[in-house]
Scaffold this motif. Structure first.
Motif, PDB file in Angstrom:
ATOM      1  N   ASP A 153     -27.672  34.757  31.136  1.00  0.00           N
ATOM      2  CA  ASP A 153     -28.527  35.646  29.868  1.00  0.00           C
ATOM      3  C   ASP A 153     -28.513  34.629  28.784  1.00  0.00           C
ATOM      4  N   ARG A 154     -27.283  33.899  28.529  1.00  0.00           N
ATOM      5  CA  ARG A 154     -27.333  33.153  27.240  1.00  0.00           C
ATOM      6  C   ARG A 154     -27.848  31.820  27.237  1.00  0.00           C
ATOM      7  N   LEU A 174     -24.054  37.308  32.605  1.00  0.00           N
ATOM      8  CA  LEU A 174     -24.093  37.226  31.217  1.00  0.00           C
ATOM      9  C   LEU A 174     -24.232  35.858  30.533  1.00  0.00           C
ATOM     10  N   ALA A 183     -23.090  43.788  25.931  1.00  0.00           N
ATOM     11  CA  ALA A 183     -24.298  43.329  25.814  1.00  0.00           C
ATOM     12  C   ALA A 183     -25.247  44.515  25.200  1.00  0.00           C
ATOM     13  N   PRO A 184     -26.185  44.409  24.553  1.00  0.00           N
ATOM     14  CA  PRO A 184     -26.891  42.958  24.358  1.00  0.00           C
ATOM     15  C   PRO A 184     -26.505  41.920  23.314  1.00  0.00           C
ATOM     16  N   TRP A 210     -23.604  46.021  32.342  1.00  0.00           N
ATOM     17  CA  TRP A 210     -22.718  45.129  31.776  1.00  0.00           C
ATOM     18  C   TRP A 210     -21.277  46.037  31.803  1.00  0.00           C
ATOM     19  N   ALA A 255     -25.305  39.042  24.523  1.00  0.00           N
ATOM     20  CA  ALA A 255     -26.221  38.357  25.751  1.00  0.00           C
ATOM     21  C   ALA A 255     -27.236  37.325  24.850  1.00  0.00           C
ATOM     22  N   SER A 265     -32.408  38.117  31.811  1.00  0.00           N
ATOM     23  CA  SER A 265     -32.487  39.293  31.016  1.00  0.00           C
ATOM     24  C   SER A 265     -31.736  40.162  31.788  1.00  0.00           C
TER      25      SER A 265
END
Lengths: 247, 576
Positions: free
Chosen positions: B244-245, B241, B160-161, B262, B164, B250
């Motif tokens: 997040d996607r 994760l 990440a990011p 992560w 992400a 976040s």
């Protein structure tokens, strides 16, 4: 060296397997709680968000879940005593209580969504939905487990190993309870002290509940819970220097 | 009810599907894992071929790939975005979908019940379920190449990011599917590992104490415990994760979350995972050496304690993967110390291997060649690990090909040399036929040479400052003089892939044409050789009782040069 390995270990396959599974679950939830603690520690606290949650519903749900757990323990007792009807009824009751828990939790989610709050509304809400969501999935699995066992006992009675399977399912329910108590403290009460208090309460409740449990079980419970907990605590301690940079 | 009856009683004369596809026999499930690993290895090898060609001769047509459709390749020329997918999938496939099913799902499943004298795993149905979860995950992962945007392209570590948010890679569903497939794979091996631990703890034959356990079982058991205790945080991380996607959280995105978290979660699992992959290979080598040296393993206790020590240490070394990620230097130093410390138990194990050979009556059939190949190549991987374990040195090496060479020299011996050692050693037991010795030697010789020719040049590339994870080295002026080394590595890669042809021929040819295998072709002492080749459903016609340690070779005063570990016991030896 006489007898079989199974009696040497003093545990059936099912019980040992369940304990091992729960040990790995401790590390999964340990990871989630650990990240929560880190991010919260690095931020300014979430008093405003915590105030928006429905504490009353959470406490109601707590009693529903703990009652389910107690009923599972009694179902295990009934199965060991060979009372088929009682075991089937108690298992059904536990599954229904699990459904009630999920319904109340779903209602809570509904209210939050209606208020315009979702997982993407901020760090706290991300954690709130992730943690309670994962827990709800575990409750759903517990409902399935109790339901399948109830149907099985109702149809075929108590075959060989049925009591063992119900005991393993009860162990799982107790674990889900302990996780929920920690969640209530972390999310709804929103303080580290409350979380520590909840964990101690859960451990004490576990100790009282395990009064009738075999000694080998109790030793395994402590060992398998302590190992991963020590690991996760070590993870947090090691990460502590990073906190300075996160602020 | 006896354990044999418990296992056998449920299925009177299984039909085709029950026997070969949805089987609950640990031997069938184990072989299913191995076949699936080989299928995935073909895909993993193909990704390596395309990548290597692009690195040696950038933006020229890769032979044999003209049929690939347009978003991926243009008449054989690799698209840069597709190159990222190849790198990602190569790592993911080789670690999660080749090494783990071959060494844990395959060897662990097949060998552990036989070696401890048990009729099957503790939970045969759960075992079948684990395989089919793994199978679904494999299909899902392969299918991710076909979704719009292509497969995951954020590296096998999915940092990440980058991973992400879809906008950073341009890959929408590929990474989502990657996360689901990896999550399923982890769940599958978690269930499989728990099954293996319960089996090894609860179902040992009478007389088989922990101090008499074959080292392969010790290694599998330790690997399963390491996996069980390290995978949880990564499962949590994969879930976050994924959120997040798809859900807009976040957790690992800067400002609200922390990308470094992560990496901590990934490597908290990732480093014990290295030992999860390494230990079964080590176990196979330790089973093979005493048989072909006709000597007991040197230092059984030292090996067991070293394994346990390495397992414990493996939980406190993970941040050495992050020296370059901006972690606090006060954190880097203790992790350097633990990392260099962990080489001590492995040095003990390697010395024990060498001491096992010392003054033995050595013979060199194919499994022994692979075992010796493991020792020599793994030594290079282990010693270069001390270089990159030091934070100060790693700052320079970490983003170069030196690290690529290092981890291939660590994992390739464990997975490929250890894996082929095991396959050639236990093939007679698994399929009831002997492998062809000449083809086996040819396969070993070519693989050993080609492997070294692929990865030794990469140490030099790394020392020359060649960074990892780039599409076209010729874009950098200072890398151009290094290009001939890329050429060597790529030609050797093609040779390495072609070297597997004798094995494929041998594996399938011997299945039909090989000489029939006796129960104990290598004259080995452990329990799996006491039953027929292949073993019947339920493994042993009479339950064995263990009367001595696993490596009683050339015992002074004994009539034979080998004393079998078990003898036929009585019914009831497995009473549950």
């Amino acid at each position: 060296m006489s007898g079989t390995a199974a009696t040497r270990a003093g545990l059936t396959h099912g019980r040992l397997g369940t304990w091992l599974f729960l040990a790995s679950e401790v590390t999964t939830f340990g990871g989630l709680f650990g990240i929560f603690a880190l991010v919260r520690h690095g931020g300014g606290g979430w008093a405003h968000e915590t105030a928006q949650l429905q504490l009353g519903l959470a406490l109601l749900n707590t009693s529903v879940l703990v009652a389910g757990s107690a009923i599972m323990a009694r179902a295990h007792g009934a199965a060991r005593a060979g009372r088929v009807g009682a075991a089937a009824r108690l298992l059904t009751a536990a599954a229904l209580l699990g459904v009630v828990f999920l319904a109340i939790k779903g209602g809570e989610y509904g209210r939050e969504f209606a208020a315009g709050v979702g997982p993407g509304s901020g760090p706290f809400w991300g954690f709130y939905f992730a943690l309670t969501g994962v827990h709800a999935l575990h409750v759903a699995a517990g409902v399935l487990l109790a339901g399948v066992l109830a149907v099985g006992v109702g149809r075929c009675g108590l075959g060989a190993g049925a009591a063992g399977r119900i005991g393993a399912a009860a162990l799982y329910w107790h674990f889900i309870d302990a996780v929920w108590l920690t969640l209530v403290a972390l999310l709804y009460l929103g303080s580290t002290r409350a979380a520590v208090g909840a964990v101690i309460t859960a451990l004490a409740a576990g100790a009282v509940a395990s009064a009738g449990v075999a000694r080998s079980d109790r030793i395994l419970a402590v060992a398998l819970a302590a190992g991963p907990l020590v690991l996760v605590t070590a993870l947090l301690l090691v990460l502590a220097p990073d906190l300075a940079t996160m602020r | 009810m006896s354990e044999t009856a418990r296992v056998l009683g449920h299925e009177p004369a299984p039909g085709f599907w029950r026997r070969y596809v949805f089987s609950i026999d640990h031997k069938t499930v184990g072989r299913q894992y191995m076949v699936m690993a080989m299928v995935m290895a073909v895909v993993g090898g193909a990704t390596a071929y395309v990548m290597r060609w692009q690195l040696a001769w950038p933006e020229t047509a890769v032979p044999l790939t003209g049929w690939m459709p347009e978003p991926f390749m243009y008449r054989g020329i690799v698209d840069p975005a597709f190159y990222n997918q190849l790198v990602t999938m190569h790592g993911t496939i080789m670690i999660f979908f080749v090494a783990m099913p071959l060494l844990l799902g395959g060897l662990g499943n097949y060998l552990v019940p036989l070696m401890i004298g048990a009729p099957d795993m503790a939970f045969p149905r759960l075992n079948m379920l684990s395989f089919w979860i793994f199978f679904s995950a494999s299909i899902l992962l392969l299918a991710s190449f076909l979704v719009p945007g292509g497969a995951a392209s954020a590296g096998w570590t999915s940092y990440a990011p980058l991973a992400a948010r879809p906008m950073y890679t341009g890959v929408e569903w590929g990474i989502n599917i990657w996360l689901i497939a990896v999550g399923l794979e982890l769940a599958s091996f978690l269930l499989g590992g728990i099954n293996l631990i319960v089996t090894a703890v609860n179902m040992r034959a009478p007389g088989l104490s922990f101090s008499r356990l074959p080292l392969m079982v010790w290694m599998q058991l330790t690997a399963a415990v390491l996996f069980m205790l390290s995978v949880g945080p990564l499962i949590a991380g994969v879930l976050m994760l994924f959120l997040d996607r798809v859900a807009g959280t976040s957790f690992f995105v800067p400002a609200d979350g922390d990308p470094l978290l992560w990496q901590h979660l990934f490597w908290f699992f990732g480093h014990p995972e290295v030992y999860v992959l390494l230990l079964p290979g080590v176990g196979a080598v330790l089973e093979i050496l005493p048989v072909f040296a006709r000597k007991p393993v040197f230092g059984y206790r030292a090996i067991v304690w070293s394994t346990i020590a390495a397992g414990v240490l493996s939980f406190i070394v993970w941040a050495h993967h992050m020296f370059l990620s901006g972690i606090d230097p006060r954190l880097a130093t203790p992790f350097s110390v633990t990392t260099i410390l962990i080489s001590v138990p492995f040095a003990i194990i390697l010395f024990a291997m060498l001491a096992t050979l010392w003054r033995g009556s050595l013979s060199f059939p194919t499994p022994m060649l692979w075992a010796l190949g493991f020792i020599t190549t793994f030594l290079v991987g282990g010693l270069t690990g001390i270089f990159v374990g030091s934070a100060a040195v790693d700052m320079y090496f970490h983003d170069t090909y030196f690290v690529v060479a290092h981890f291939h020299f660590a994992l390739f011996p464990a997975v490929v040399f250890g894996g082929f050692a095991a396959i050639t050693f236990w093939y007679p037991k698994m399929f009831g036929r002997m492998l062809h010795e000449g083809l086996g030697r040819l396969h070993f010789g070519l693989t050993l040479l080609a492997f070294n020719a692929v990865f030794l040049p990469m140490f030099v590339l790394g020392l020359g400052g060649h960074m990892r994870r780039i599409y076209d080295p010729t874009a950098y002026e200072f890398l151009r003089p290094l290009m001939p080394l890329h050429g060597v590595a790529t030609i050797a890669t093609v040779v390495l892939l072609l070297s597997q042809a004798p094995f494929v021929l041998n594996f399938f040819g011997s299945f039909f044409l090989g000489r029939r295998a006796p129960a104990n072709p290598w004259r080995a002492a452990t329990l799996e050789w006491a039953t027929t080749s292949p073993p019947p459903h339920g493994n042993f016609s009479t339950p064995p009782v263990v009367v001595r340690g696993p490596y009683e070779y050339s015992v002074p005063g004994a009539a034979d040069d080998m004393l079998p570990q078990g003898q036929a016991g009585g019914e009831g030896a497995w009473a549950a």
